[in-house]
Enzyme design. Structure first.
Site, short mmCIF file in Angstrom:
data_model
loop_
_atom_site.label_atom_id
_atom_site.label_comp_id
_atom_site.label_asym_id
_atom_site.label_seq_id
_atom_site.Cartn_x
_atom_site.Cartn_y
_atom_site.Cartn_z
N PHE A 146 4.69 -19.83 -9.55
CA PHE A 146 6.01 -19.60 -10.19
C PHE A 146 6.91 -18.65 -9.29
CE2 PHE A 146 3.64 -15.23 -10.91
CZ PHE A 146 4.47 -14.60 -10.78
N SER A 223 -2.85 -19.21 -6.94
CA SER A 223 -3.62 -18.06 -6.84
C SER A 223 -4.88 -18.51 -5.89
CB SER A 223 -3.86 -17.51 -8.10
OG SER A 223 -4.34 -18.33 -8.85
N CYS A 278 3.46 -13.52 -1.91
CA CYS A 278 2.06 -13.55 -1.16
C CYS A 278 2.08 -13.09 0.14
CB CYS A 278 1.74 -15.14 -1.04
SG CYS A 278 2.83 -15.85 0.13
P1 NAD Z 1 -1.26 -20.07 -10.27
O1 NAD Z 1 -2.54 -20.22 -9.32
O2 NAD Z 1 -1.83 -19.49 -11.75
O3 NAD Z 1 -0.60 -21.28 -10.70
C1 NAD Z 1 -0.06 -22.20 -9.28
C2 NAD Z 1 -0.10 -23.47 -9.85
O4 NAD Z 1 -1.22 -24.01 -10.51
C3 NAD Z 1 0.98 -23.70 -11.25
O5 NAD Z 1 1.48 -25.03 -10.94
C4 NAD Z 1 0.03 -23.95 -12.35
O6 NAD Z 1 0.70 -24.72 -13.60
C5 NAD Z 1 -1.25 -24.37 -11.69
N1 NAD Z 1 -2.37 -24.19 -12.48
C6 NAD Z 1 -2.71 -22.91 -13.05
N2 NAD Z 1 -3.79 -22.66 -13.39
C7 NAD Z 1 -4.49 -23.69 -12.87
C8 NAD Z 1 -6.14 -24.33 -13.34
N3 NAD Z 1 -7.00 -23.67 -13.70
N4 NAD Z 1 -6.08 -25.81 -12.54
C9 NAD Z 1 -5.30 -26.26 -12.08
N5 NAD Z 1 -3.87 -25.84 -11.92
C10 NAD Z 1 -3.71 -24.69 -12.41
O7 NAD Z 1 -0.47 -19.21 -9.50
P2 NAD Z 1 0.93 -18.34 -9.98
O8 NAD Z 1 0.51 -17.01 -10.79
O9 NAD Z 1 1.88 -19.30 -10.37
O10 NAD Z 1 1.47 -17.90 -8.49
C11 NAD Z 1 0.95 -16.79 -8.11
C12 NAD Z 1 -0.09 -16.69 -6.89
O11 NAD Z 1 0.52 -17.58 -5.93
C13 NAD Z 1 -0.41 -15.39 -6.15
O12 NAD Z 1 -1.65 -15.28 -6.12
C14 NAD Z 1 0.34 -15.72 -4.97
O13 NAD Z 1 -0.05 -14.80 -3.93
C15 NAD Z 1 0.34 -17.11 -4.60
N6 NAD Z 1 1.01 -17.61 -3.66
C16 NAD Z 1 0.73 -17.85 -2.43
C17 NAD Z 1 1.70 -18.38 -1.69
C18 NAD Z 1 0.96 -18.78 -0.04
O14 NAD Z 1 1.77 -19.57 0.54
N7 NAD Z 1 -0.01 -18.35 0.39
C19 NAD Z 1 2.99 -18.41 -1.86
C20 NAD Z 1 3.63 -17.89 -2.99
C21 NAD Z 1 2.39 -17.53 -3.93
#
Ligand code: NAD
Length: 474
Positions: A146, A223, A278
């Protein structure tokens, strides 16, 4: 209600839906449907049909369309930034930075005629030549988080499609509006129908995409627990996968650091994007005698940061994404206090209606504490102390993540020691956010990344292609 984009047409979805909020006011501004396997199947089928001709479209034609897309992104730059602020909450300045960084990936993708070149070795054996060609994979999928609704989708589909693949994007259900606008502009640029498809949804849609036999590769950013799960699930289905996860980034401040430079950089790192990044600095480690002054100056400066709606002039910290997330961050702060951290600056207690939390500084945090090792993803900076640089590096290496580590120092030797010893894939020297530009990989290590080829940079061209080697005798 938002629609899916399938084969160039916006299609209504009769499925349960979730609200999309303006996090600065708490108002519902849109609804996003939660697609299931049927909707995913339609989008993948459209992408598979489009692949037949798209993969044979000359690279110069693919790049011409990408240049047109880039031109449209520039023309709609301000509109895209405002859209990001509206439904994500970050300040307009931060949103403009995000859109710029996203467009830079499109700039990079336009280098495909160079980046897709193979190689040749003549006379590898008597009268025999050998050639290597890059081929697209087929239908590939992208699942962004997000926190960068425009930039992270742009990490994904421009490189994939310019390499000859067709794409199914599943935007974050919390911030889907950026991807929708990008898809509209992509169509306006003239890309053929089905090259980019959009399926809204959450876990169910993601699992259906990964399991679909025609999806060849999955790029995920989100995440750590979900990245780990996506990695395992994709492997189970024999898919190529790149899964970037969470972070716990350390900012090491040496006694010789220029604090006039370090303190604003630490503030921007920890509280920019409301800490939902992140590459957010999560722990500032004061080494030796700099500790007390570092704490004092960080707290004084952080207490002056202006919290409010991202579109207001002068605001430096916007709201968090959802009320539940705000409460989760507050629970982390409370947990830190229970574990013995000091409360040097308290950002709790800002009244709604938006999902606001002020900058918070926890003192005397160690990697043994929950707040010292888990990703908080909010405007909370922990301060810890170390006697030596080696001890500070040990603290950074004690957490499971390895996204970024930064050092503030005037000594090249200190900087080099950190670079050599820290177990993180992105390192900053006198910068607080070590974000690689589009032509380098976004290089998380350890629990911050599952896979081997990282987002953007030449890695991404390798991720989105497969190689064929031809041995020739004539
Ligand atoms: P999230 O893991 O909740 O969601 C990410 C995506 O996965 C979304 O599109 C969501 O719909 C989907 N999703 C959620 N739960 C799922 C499940 N159980 N099974 C399959 N798909 C699922 O993450 P978020 O809250 O949207 O984003 C924040 C996180 O992203 C933070 O931990 C941040 O550090 C990380 N992030 C990492 C980077 C990187 O490059 N390492 C960059 C940006 C954000």
């Amino acid at each position: 209600m938002l629609k899916n984009l399938v084969g160039g047409e916006w299609k209504e979805v009769s499925r349960p839906a979730l609200p999309v909020y303006n996090p600065a006011t708490g108002e519902v501004i849109e609804e996003v449907p939660l697609s299931g396997p049927e909707e995913v199947g339609e989008a993948v089928a459209a992408a598979a049909r489009a692949f037949q001709s798209w993969s044979r479209t000359p690279v110069m034609e693919r790049v011409r369309l990408m240049f047109r897309f880039k031109e449209l992104l520039e023309r709609h730059f301000e509109e895209l930034a405002r859209l990001v602020t509206l439904h994500h909450g970050k300040t307009l300045e931060e949103a403009r930075g995000e859109v710029r960084r996203g467009i830079e990936v499109v700039d990079f993708a336009c280098g495909a005629p160079t980046l897709l070149q193979g190689r040749t070795l003549r006379e590898v054996s008597s009268g025999v030549d050998q050639n290597l060609f890059h081929y697209p994979l087929g239908v590939v999928a992208g699942i962004p988080p997000f926190n960068f609704p425009v930039m992270i989708p742009l990490w994904m589909f421009p490189i994939a499609v310019v390499a000859g693949n067709t794409f199914v994007l599943k935007p974050s259900e919390k911030t889907p509006l950026g991807a929708v606008r990008l898809a509209e502009l992509f169509l306006e640029a003239g890309f053929p129908e089905g090259v980019l498809n959009l399926v809204h949804g959450g876990q169910e849609a993601v699992e259906a995409l990964i399991a679909h036999p025609e999806v060849r590769a999955v790029q995920f950013v989100g995440s750590e627990p979900v990245a780990r799960r996506v990695y395992a699930l994709a492997a189970e289905h024999g898919k190529r996968v790149s899964a970037a996860g969470g972070a716990k980034n350390h900012l090491v401040v040496m006694p010789d650091a220029d604090l006039d430079l370090a303190v604003p950089a630490i503030l921007n790192s920890a509280f920019g994007n409301a800490g939902e990044r992140c590459l957010a600095g999560s722990v500032a480690v004061g080494v030796g005698e700099v500790g007390p002054e570092l704490l004092e100056r960080v707290v004084a400066a952080a207490s002056r940061l202006k919290v409010g709606p991202g579109w207001e002039e002068g605001v430096q910290v916007g709201p968090l994404i959802r009320e539940e997330h705000r409460q989760r961050v507050v629970r982390y702060i409370n947990r830190g206090l229970e574990e013995g951290a000091g409360l040097a600056l308290d950002g709790r207690g800002i009244e709604g209606p938006g999902f606001f939390l002020g900058p918070t500084v926890l003192d005397r945090v160690s990697p043994g504490m929950v707040v010292g090792r888990e990703e908080i993803f909010g405007p909370v900076l922990s301060v810890s102390y170390a006697q030596t640089l080696e001890e500070a590096i040990r603290q950074a290496n004690a957490v499971s993540y390895g996204n970024m580590a930064c050092i503030f120092t005037q000594s090249g030797r200190n900087a080099r020691v950190l670079r050599e010893e820290v177990q993180a894939g992105m390192v900053g020297v006198n910068v607080g956010v070590a974000q690689p530009f589009a032509f380098y990989p976004f290089s998380g290590w350890r629990a911050s990344f599952f896979g081997d080829l990282h987002p953007h940079g030449p890695d991404a061209f390798l991720f989105y292609t497969q190689r064929k080697v031809v041995v020739e005798r004539w």
